[in-house]
Design a protein around this motif. Sequence first.
Motif, short mmCIF file in Angstrom:
data_model
loop_
_atom_site.label_atom_id
_atom_site.label_comp_id
_atom_site.label_asym_id
_atom_site.label_seq_id
_atom_site.Cartn_x
_atom_site.Cartn_y
_atom_site.Cartn_z
N HIS A 1 -29.27 6.87 -34.18
CA HIS A 1 -29.50 8.33 -34.15
C HIS A 1 -30.93 8.60 -33.70
O HIS A 1 -31.85 7.81 -33.94
CB HIS A 1 -29.26 8.92 -35.54
CG HIS A 1 -27.87 8.77 -36.03
ND1 HIS A 1 -26.91 9.74 -35.84
CD2 HIS A 1 -27.26 7.76 -36.71
CE1 HIS A 1 -25.76 9.33 -36.38
NE2 HIS A 1 -25.95 8.13 -36.90
N GLU A 2 -31.13 9.76 -33.10
CA GLU A 2 -32.43 10.10 -32.52
C GLU A 2 -33.56 10.15 -33.55
O GLU A 2 -34.72 9.94 -33.20
CB GLU A 2 -32.36 11.45 -31.80
CG GLU A 2 -31.52 11.46 -30.55
CD GLU A 2 -30.09 11.89 -30.76
OE1 GLU A 2 -29.44 12.32 -29.79
OE2 GLU A 2 -29.60 11.78 -31.92
N MET B 1 -25.07 4.56 -29.54
CA MET B 1 -25.90 5.71 -29.83
C MET B 1 -25.05 6.94 -30.12
O MET B 1 -24.09 7.23 -29.40
CB MET B 1 -26.82 6.02 -28.64
CG MET B 1 -27.86 4.96 -28.38
SD MET B 1 -29.14 5.50 -27.20
CE MET B 1 -28.20 5.67 -25.70
N ALA B 2 -25.40 7.65 -31.18
CA ALA B 2 -24.74 8.93 -31.48
C ALA B 2 -25.18 9.96 -30.45
O ALA B 2 -26.36 10.06 -30.13
CB ALA B 2 -25.12 9.39 -32.88
N THR B 3 -24.23 10.73 -29.92
CA THR B 3 -24.55 11.71 -28.88
C THR B 3 -24.20 13.14 -29.31
O THR B 3 -24.00 14.01 -28.47
CB THR B 3 -23.81 11.37 -27.58
OG1 THR B 3 -22.40 11.32 -27.83
CG2 THR B 3 -24.27 10.02 -27.02
N ASP B 4 -24.18 13.38 -30.62
CA ASP B 4 -23.81 14.71 -31.13
C ASP B 4 -24.72 15.81 -30.60
O ASP B 4 -24.27 16.92 -30.30
CB ASP B 4 -23.82 14.70 -32.66
CG ASP B 4 -22.98 13.58 -33.25
OD1 ASP B 4 -23.37 12.41 -33.10
OD2 ASP B 4 -21.95 13.88 -33.87
N ARG B 5 -26.02 15.52 -30.51
CA ARG B 5 -26.97 16.54 -30.06
C ARG B 5 -26.63 17.02 -28.65
O ARG B 5 -26.61 18.22 -28.37
CB ARG B 5 -28.40 15.98 -30.07
CG ARG B 5 -29.02 15.84 -31.42
CD ARG B 5 -30.48 15.40 -31.29
NE ARG B 5 -31.10 15.26 -32.61
CZ ARG B 5 -32.35 14.86 -32.80
NH1 ARG B 5 -33.11 14.54 -31.76
NH2 ARG B 5 -32.85 14.77 -34.03
N LEU C 1 -34.75 11.68 -22.62
CA LEU C 1 -33.32 11.40 -22.59
C LEU C 1 -33.13 9.90 -22.64
O LEU C 1 -33.41 9.18 -21.68
CB LEU C 1 -32.73 11.98 -21.30
CG LEU C 1 -31.22 11.95 -21.12
CD1 LEU C 1 -30.51 12.70 -22.25
CD2 LEU C 1 -30.83 12.54 -19.76
N ARG C 2 -32.67 9.41 -23.80
CA ARG C 2 -32.51 7.97 -24.02
C ARG C 2 -31.14 7.52 -23.49
O ARG C 2 -30.12 7.70 -24.14
CB ARG C 2 -32.64 7.64 -25.50
CG ARG C 2 -34.05 7.86 -26.03
CD ARG C 2 -34.13 7.61 -27.53
NE ARG C 2 -35.50 7.79 -28.02
CZ ARG C 2 -35.84 7.87 -29.30
NH1 ARG C 2 -34.89 7.77 -30.25
NH2 ARG C 2 -37.11 8.04 -29.66
N ALA C 3 -31.16 6.90 -22.33
CA ALA C 3 -29.92 6.51 -21.67
C ALA C 3 -29.55 5.07 -21.98
O ALA C 3 -30.40 4.20 -22.12
CB ALA C 3 -30.06 6.69 -20.16
N VAL D 1 -35.73 14.79 -28.24
CA VAL D 1 -35.10 13.52 -27.88
C VAL D 1 -33.59 13.68 -27.94
O VAL D 1 -33.06 14.26 -28.90
CB VAL D 1 -35.53 12.38 -28.83
CG1 VAL D 1 -34.79 11.10 -28.49
CG2 VAL D 1 -37.04 12.14 -28.75
N TYR D 2 -32.91 13.17 -26.91
CA TYR D 2 -31.45 13.19 -26.87
C TYR D 2 -30.93 11.82 -26.45
O TYR D 2 -31.43 11.23 -25.48
CB TYR D 2 -30.94 14.24 -25.87
CG TYR D 2 -31.13 15.67 -26.32
CD1 TYR D 2 -30.09 16.38 -26.90
CD2 TYR D 2 -32.36 16.30 -26.17
CE1 TYR D 2 -30.26 17.70 -27.32
CE2 TYR D 2 -32.54 17.61 -26.58
CZ TYR D 2 -31.49 18.30 -27.16
OH TYR D 2 -31.67 19.59 -27.58
N ASN D 3 -29.92 11.32 -27.17
CA ASN D 3 -29.23 10.10 -26.78
C ASN D 3 -28.21 10.40 -25.69
O ASN D 3 -27.59 11.46 -25.68
CB ASN D 3 -28.48 9.49 -27.97
CG ASN D 3 -29.40 8.80 -28.95
OD1 ASN D 3 -30.53 8.44 -28.63
ND2 ASN D 3 -28.92 8.60 -30.17
#
Length: 291
Positions: free
Chosen positions: A123-124, A257-261, A156-158, A218-220
Amino acid sequence: MKVALTGATGLVGHWIARGLKGAGHEVVALGRRAAPIPDIAFLPYDLDGPPPALGGCDALVHAAFSHIPGHYRGGEGDDPEGFVRRNLDATLRLFEAATGLERIIFLSSRAVYGDYPPGTRLHEDMPPRPDTLYGRVKRDAETALKHLDGPCTISLRATGVYGAAPPGQAHKWHDLFCRFQAGEPLAPRIGTEVHAEDLAQAVHLLLTTPRENCGHDVYNLSDFPLDRRDLLRRYARLAGVAGQLPPAADPTSVSAMATDRLRALGWRPGGLRAFPARLAAMVTSGSGNTP
């Protein structure tokens, strides 16, 4: 929106440029050579040189990264100082030059999470724990961006990014497919992937979502786990070739990685539903993408 984009000649930046252009943005490619995309402006820029003047631009998307071809972790090779100079020092100078813009998006990496145990849901808000120079450089650039005054800033964490390569280049699995077709034994591996088109969609969303609705810096960015065995099985069927499939990897070893955001902003990746057609496009591409 007029967007300055670094890395537009690379696999990921190429798709970002195409996606932004298709969404109606005006794109200015910053780099050593022009991007092979119609109606994309060009501004010379080298990571070893001073940042360009960004007057007239509304936003910066920084996707350029200097590394040994095919390697991000370990991409410094035998020149770690040059790796830091080109990828961290140059990034910090570029961020400073962009302080007058409305928004900055930095293409970071899941490598900032580093050594969390296999199977951890990432999580971020978890503290970065990079265990490679690549991850540390990305983390340090994120930190500097977060403390930059003025623009809305987003990292943006790719995860791993796949997709057809720009003309004259090879896609990320080209060497793997060659080794498979040559009959080389391959080790099992499983990891997470996202298509470059879905990454471009995320960049567009993060550029256009009102600042007050972003809410995070920050976003996953990740889509689905992919086992090398399944990838090669699909490739063999598409290309009509034979090879030695590796054993299946352990799915519990994946730290996804959780991408809920990002999904809360409306991001909808193609997932496994779109994967067969996208892989077929890579295999059948006429731009140097097949063995």
